[in-house]
Design a protein around this motif. Structure first.
Motif, PDB file in Angstrom:
ATOM      1  N   LYS A  50       5.401 -10.489  -2.921  1.00  0.00           N
ATOM      2  CA  LYS A  50       5.008  -9.987  -4.449  1.00  0.00           C
ATOM      3  C   LYS A  50       5.825 -10.591  -5.163  1.00  0.00           C
ATOM      4  CE  LYS A  50       7.026  -5.396  -4.541  1.00  0.00           C
ATOM      5  NZ  LYS A  50       6.674  -4.049  -4.479  1.00  0.00           N
ATOM      6  N   SER A  76       9.219  -8.446  -0.748  1.00  0.00           N
ATOM      7  CA  SER A  76       8.131  -8.010   0.487  1.00  0.00           C
ATOM      8  C   SER A  76       7.490  -7.003  -0.216  1.00  0.00           C
ATOM      9  CB  SER A  76       9.025  -7.240   1.676  1.00  0.00           C
ATOM     10  OG  SER A  76       8.027  -6.808   2.484  1.00  0.00           O
ATOM     11  N   GLY A  77       6.036  -6.772  -0.058  1.00  0.00           N
ATOM     12  CA  GLY A  77       5.120  -6.117  -0.652  1.00  0.00           C
ATOM     13  C   GLY A  77       5.526  -4.398  -0.250  1.00  0.00           C
ATOM     14  N   VAL A 129       1.197  -5.015   4.507  1.00  0.00           N
ATOM     15  CA  VAL A 129       1.815  -5.175   3.163  1.00  0.00           C
ATOM     16  C   VAL A 129       3.130  -5.763   3.323  1.00  0.00           C
ATOM     17  CG1 VAL A 129       2.221  -3.703   1.309  1.00  0.00           C
ATOM     18  CG2 VAL A 129       0.149  -3.243   2.845  1.00  0.00           C
ATOM     19  N   ILE A 161       3.303  -9.365   2.340  1.00  0.00           N
ATOM     20  CA  ILE A 161       2.846  -9.938   1.006  1.00  0.00           C
ATOM     21  C   ILE A 161       4.098 -10.125   0.322  1.00  0.00           C
ATOM     22  CG2 ILE A 161       1.864  -9.441  -1.089  1.00  0.00           C
ATOM     23  CD1 ILE A 161      -0.080  -9.861   1.303  1.00  0.00           C
ATOM     24  N   SER A 180      -0.079  -5.455  -3.744  1.00  0.00           N
ATOM     25  CA  SER A 180       0.105  -5.821  -2.248  1.00  0.00           C
ATOM     26  C   SER A 180      -0.634  -5.142  -1.307  1.00  0.00           C
ATOM     27  CB  SER A 180       1.724  -5.409  -2.137  1.00  0.00           C
ATOM     28  OG  SER A 180       2.474  -6.148  -2.900  1.00  0.00           O
TER      29      SER A 180
END
Length: 161
Positions: free
Chosen positions: A53, A71-72, A48, A51, A37
């Motif tokens: 992920k 969420s990252g 971040v 992202i 991320s």
């Protein structure tokens, strides 16, 4: 040489899946890895947290893949996923991830899997106007909205933290 062509096939599979869902997303490929991320956020120029992920688990009862798109910045609370799934889960190894999704770890996209995958989406992603997800290889991503992510995956929104 075969390894160099494989990600292109995975990226093409994602591109085709996005088109089937009516999402005209540009896939961006980078020279450097976007596997984590933090790497992805740095390459893209976003936070971040934006992202999306992909974390793959293995459902213990049916040995099925479970994809959590988080969420990252979030760590997935496996107990919450188990409660929503109705089954125990465990981390999936690289071989299982590739066999179940057709993607290598670090490049698992939300769409374009080679087999059925149960999908959960982190509710925290809803707070962002745009998010970024892997596009089939460890150095490719695409931008979409949280609403698009829900629409194209059919994933269940869940508080995963």
């Amino acid at each position: 040489m075969a390894a160099a062509t494989e990600p292109k096939g995975s990226v093409a599979r994602v591109r085709e899946a996005l088109a089937r869902h009516g999402l005209a997303a540009e896939i961006r490929e980078f020279d450097a890895s976007t596997r984590t991320s933090a790497d992805a956020a740095a390459a893209i120029g976003c936070t971040v947290a934006q992202i999306a992920k992909s974390v793959i688990f293995r459902a213990k009862g049916g040995n099925q893949p479970v994809l959590v798109i988080a969420s990252g910045i979030n760590r997935v609370n496996e107990k919450k996923v188990e409660a929503a799934l109705g089954d125990k889960i465990g981390r999936a190894d690289a071989e299982f991830v590739r066999a179940a999704t057709g993607f290598a770890i670090g490049g698992v996209a939300p769409v374009g899997h080679t087999g059925p995958v149960r999908i959960f989406i982190d509710a925290d992603l809803d707070q962002y106007d745009e998010i970024w997800a892997a596009a089939g290889s460890p150095n490719s991503v695409f931008r979409l909205t949280p609403a698009d992510l829900q629409r194209i995956t059919g994933g269940q929104v869940l508080n995963v933290t």
